[in-house]
Design an enzyme around this catalytic site. Structure first.
Site, PDB file in Angstrom:
ATOM      1  N   HIS A 138      -7.048  12.194 -43.263  1.00 48.87           N
ATOM      2  CA  HIS A 138      -7.655  11.104 -44.018  1.00 48.87           C
ATOM      3  C   HIS A 138      -8.750  10.672 -43.218  1.00 48.87           C
ATOM      4  CE1 HIS A 138      -5.197   9.057 -40.806  1.00 48.87           C
ATOM      5  NE2 HIS A 138      -6.139   8.363 -41.220  1.00 48.87           N
ATOM      6  N   HIS A 182     -13.945   7.948 -43.136  1.00 50.56           N
ATOM      7  CA  HIS A 182     -12.341   7.555 -43.414  1.00 50.56           C
ATOM      8  C   HIS A 182     -12.391   7.918 -44.873  1.00 50.56           C
ATOM      9  CE1 HIS A 182      -8.678   5.361 -43.656  1.00 50.56           C
ATOM     10  NE2 HIS A 182      -8.710   5.453 -42.154  1.00 50.56           N
TER      11      HIS A 182
END
Length: 152
Positions: free
Chosen positions: A59, A74
């Site tokens: 992620h 992110h």
């Protein structure tokens, strides 16, 4: 030396202050800009800079340039909770990468369907607002590889 930071994904530019997460909205880890990704299905994520991958999670990742500037990408918010489900890695930590090189694939629409935000912050780690010069304004559309900001 200034570094051009490129869009890791295509989408709509979002001001960091509008990211629905207090850590990113407050620029606690650094300033930057975010992207609300476009596209249904699998979306490729590319490196925003030339450098070395120093941290790689499904992620999120950090690429550090030759002159020591770290850029965090992110992918979505609260996506760590997915434990990698829906993400495919195409690189490894310590890999040397070039800007525009595919690092991760993911499904932002599935993240959104699952109740999480797909908005993806691009952060100049330990940078300052004054050291960034934005190349795009919030609301603009970008494609992966477009310049987001220069970090000098």
């Amino acid at each position: 030396m200034s570094v051009r930071v490129l869009a890791p994904v295509a989408g709509t530019v979002v001001a960091m202050t509008d990211v629905p997460d207090p850590v990113f909205a407050g620029s606690i880890v650094g300033p930057g800009i975010a992207i609300d990704p476009d596209g249904a299905g699998e979306v490729d994520v590319v490196s925003p800079v030339d450098g070395t991958i120093v941290k790689l999670h499904p992620h999120a990742f950090v690429v550090v340039t030759a002159d020591g500037k770290g850029v965090l990408v992110h992918l979505g918010l609260d996506t760590v909770q997915l434990e990698g489900q829906g993400f495919t890695l195409h690189a490894q930590e310590k890999d040397t990468v070039t800007a525009g090189q595919r690092l991760v694939s993911w499904h932002p629409t599935e993240v959104k369907t699952g109740g999480r935000s797909p908005v993806s912050p691009v952060v100049a780690l330990e940078g300052t607002e004054e050291s960034l010069s934005l190349a795009v304004e919030p609301g603009a559309q970008v494609v992966a590889g477009d310049e987001l900001f220069t970090w000098g």
